[in-house]
Every structure is written in C-alpha cells, then in structure tokens.
Design an enzyme around this catalytic site. Structure first.
Site: not given
Ligand code: S3P
Length: 365
Positions: A22-23, A27, A123, A168, A170, A317, A344, A348
């Site tokens: 997914k990451s 991108r 978030r 992070s 992100q 994750d 998240k 979690r």
C-alpha cells in the site's frame, strides 16, 4: 449486515501472493502523476486508499488509467503545474494520502480543500502542517489541526532543515515531496529510521538525493522522469497468513514477491527471535526495494521476547498481529514505544487489548 464464520483447519500449505504494497502504491501514483512522460505500474494495490490518491492526482491534472493488460499508466504533469481542482479532494480513510498529498500540493500555487471520512477527520495533521508552513504553504485546518482543511500552495517554497519530532515516514515524505518544489536544498534529520519508500522511488524516477544514516537532502527544481515501477506484495498483508501458518504445526507456505525492505521487516526479525522458522529466498532489488520469497514452516513453539524500541518504526503496522503471535508464545512479550498506535485509523492498542482479553489472553497496555 454480512456475517463471517471461520472454521479452523489444522495446517496451511501452498504459495500465496498477497496484494501490492500500500505505501509503495500510493507513492507510485503520486510520483507517476508528477513525472514527465508515462509511468507504467505493475502490481498496484487497488484498494480504496490508493484509489483516493489516484482520484486526487487526476483532479490535479495527471492522467491515470488502468489498461486491459492490468497495468496502470500515469501521464504526469512534468514541467507543468497542477490545475485547481473543481471539487474537494477526498482522502477517504487514508492518512498516507492526506499527509503525502499535502506535501505534493504545497509547492503549487493553487488552493485545494481536503476532506476525509470520520476517522481521518480525527487524526492529527499538524505534524505535516507545521513543517510545510515553515516552507511557505498556508493552511486553514479544522480545530486541532484536523481535516477538513484548505491548503494554499505557492510556486516556490523555501527549503528548510527539519528534525522530525516523531518517527513518521508520512511526515518525512511530505517534506521531501515539498522539497522538490523548494528554492535550495531541504534537509530532514530522522533520529529513528522510518520506511524509505519515498527516497527509493524518487531515485528510481531519476531524482538526486543525498542519503546519510540520519539525514536526507533534496535539491528543489528537479523534474521526475517517468519509469516502470513493479510493486512488491505488501509485507503487512503477508504477516497474517505468516502468523497463521507459524501457529499451526505441519504448515508450510511460501509467500511470493514480498517486500523485504529492512525498514519494513521488523515483524519478521522479531518472529525469528521468537523461534519462528522463516527463510528468505531469491532476494533481489527492484526499483531500490528488496523483494523475495519467504518460506514459513509452522509448528515451532514461539517464545516471548522484549521488542527493541528502536525497531518499532519498522513494524508499526504489524504490532496487532505480533500481539496475536505473542498470545501463543511461551512467556511474556513486552512492546514499548507504541503510543503512535493510538492515533492510527483506530486506537490499535485498545482494540487489541479488548479483542485479545475477550479471547482469554492476559494483556496490559
Ligand atoms: C506509512 C507510514 C506509517 C504507517 C502507515 C503508512 C507510509 O505511518 O503506519 O500505514 O506509507 O508512509 P506514520 O508515518 O504516521 O508512522
């Protein structure tokens, strides 16, 4: 409401290729949409999060289509600039789309409004808003630095030197992507290494980066050259059949073409320390990412471990599935430094504590 019933089996056997990372998929769409020329993407994850990124990039002027051959083609904006989107950019449930797209948008002189679903709108976004504001972009967020927000980009951002206050990828990626459109050299200092898919992929698109142990620098004004991107299977998805197989004796599965980037492989290292039988095979590098097979043999008794806190970013994750493996291990497993899990898509930590307690597992948070 649909119901699911599970019937236990005594073992798992065979080859599994889980969907694309997914990451890396986010991108690939973003960089393909920025590049000059046509980028060809194979193995893209076609889940909702990535589709939100694709819709946003299309709304900004990139041409993104899936061909009959199953490959995705992105005709990027190259030397041109984004068009102003005619409606809100909807990031759905996806923190990666929202945070990275802020970095992508910051260096274009347009105004865009970004929205998300109820979870994403809770978030924290200040972690990205703060450095991008230093670079010259302007934000009008909702209370507490949340979505919905309006972003006013500018054509030439200011380069900054920024030490990441939280580990992070992100945040790091948002600054790197904004750095592409900054005047001068932007430097990011990260004390804990986080996933480096943005750095690897920028280099695959011909961008020059300086990469040290804790510092990454990017010079503004570079134009990405379209290329072919082959996306590995997602190690986060591979983790689930892996743990199921480890917990059942006589299981033997091979997970194929899995991403083995060391900055994502913390779970696999931890499971090996817990006495899991995992073997990497046919490892190769594709677009700067390690890809290989993982052979998983079930049945070893796992033992509890203390997970080193500097490893957490490489398995952020995968902590929930690690908790499942730890529930079956002999002894106590201790995991520190995981406060980020509370912010998240869901909390979690609480969810795992509730779910595992309901199954009779002793778990303290
Ligand atoms: C991601 C980075 C991680 C991870 C998320 C995807 C990325 O988030 O939890 O699922 O693609 O860069 P943080 O950077 O917020 O830790």
């Amino acid at each position: 409401m649909t119901a699911a019933t599970s019937h236990p089996v005594s073992s798992f056997n065979g080859y599994i290729r889980v969907p694309g990372d997914k990451s890396i998929s986010h991108r690939a769409i973003m960089l393909g949409g920025l590049a000059d020329g046509e980028t060809l993407i194979s193995g893209l994850l076609e889940g909702e999060d990535v589709m939100h990124t694709a819709l946003a990039m299309r709304a900004l002027g990139a041409r993104i289509v899936k061909g009959d051959d199953g490959l995705w083609r992105c005709e990027g904006i190259g030397k041109h600039t984004f068009q102003t989107p005619t409606s809100d950019l909807d990031m759905g449930n996806s923190g990666t789309s929202a945070r990275l797209m802020m970095g992508v948008l910051a260096g274009h002189a347009i105004t865009a409004r970004m929205i998300g679903d109820a979870s994403l709108s809770k978030r924290p976004m200040n972690r990205v808003i703060t450095p991008l504001t230093h670079m010259g972009a302007k934000f009008e967020p909702s209370e507490g630095g949340r979505l919905p927000l309006t972003l006013h980009g500018i054509d030439k951002l200011q380069a900054i030197s920024y030490e990441l206050p939280i580990a992070s990828a992100q945040v790091k990626s948002a600054i790197l992507l904004a750095g592409l459109r900054a005047d001068g050299e932007t430097t990011i200092i990260e004390n804990t290494p986080t996933r480096d898919h943005t750095e690897n992929m920028l280099q695959a698109f011909g961008v020059e980066l300086k990469r040290g142990a804790q510092e990454i620098s990017i010079k503004g004004g570079q134009v990405l050259e379209a290329c072919a991107i082959d996306i590995p299977a997602d190690p986060s998805s591979a983790a689930f059949p892996m743990v199921a197989s480890l917990l059942t004796s006589h299981s033997k599965i091979t997970l194929t073409r899995v991403g083995l980037n060391p900055r994502r492989a913390g779970l696999f290292e931890t499971l090996k320390e817990m006495n899991a039988n995992l073997t990497y095979k046919s490892v190769q590098s594709v677009n700067g990412e390690l890809i290989g097979e993982i052979e998983v043999m079930g049945g070893n008794m796992l033992r509890g471990v203390d997970v080193p806190k500097e490893r957490i970013a490489s398995m952020i994750d995968e902590i929930p599935i690690l908790c499942v493996a730890a529930s079956f291990a002999d002894g106590v497993t201790r995991i520190h430094n995981i406060g980020e899990l509370r912010v998240k898509e869901s909390d979690r930590l609480s969810m795992m504590a509730q779910g595992l307690s309901a199954c009779g597992v002793k778990i303290e948070t």
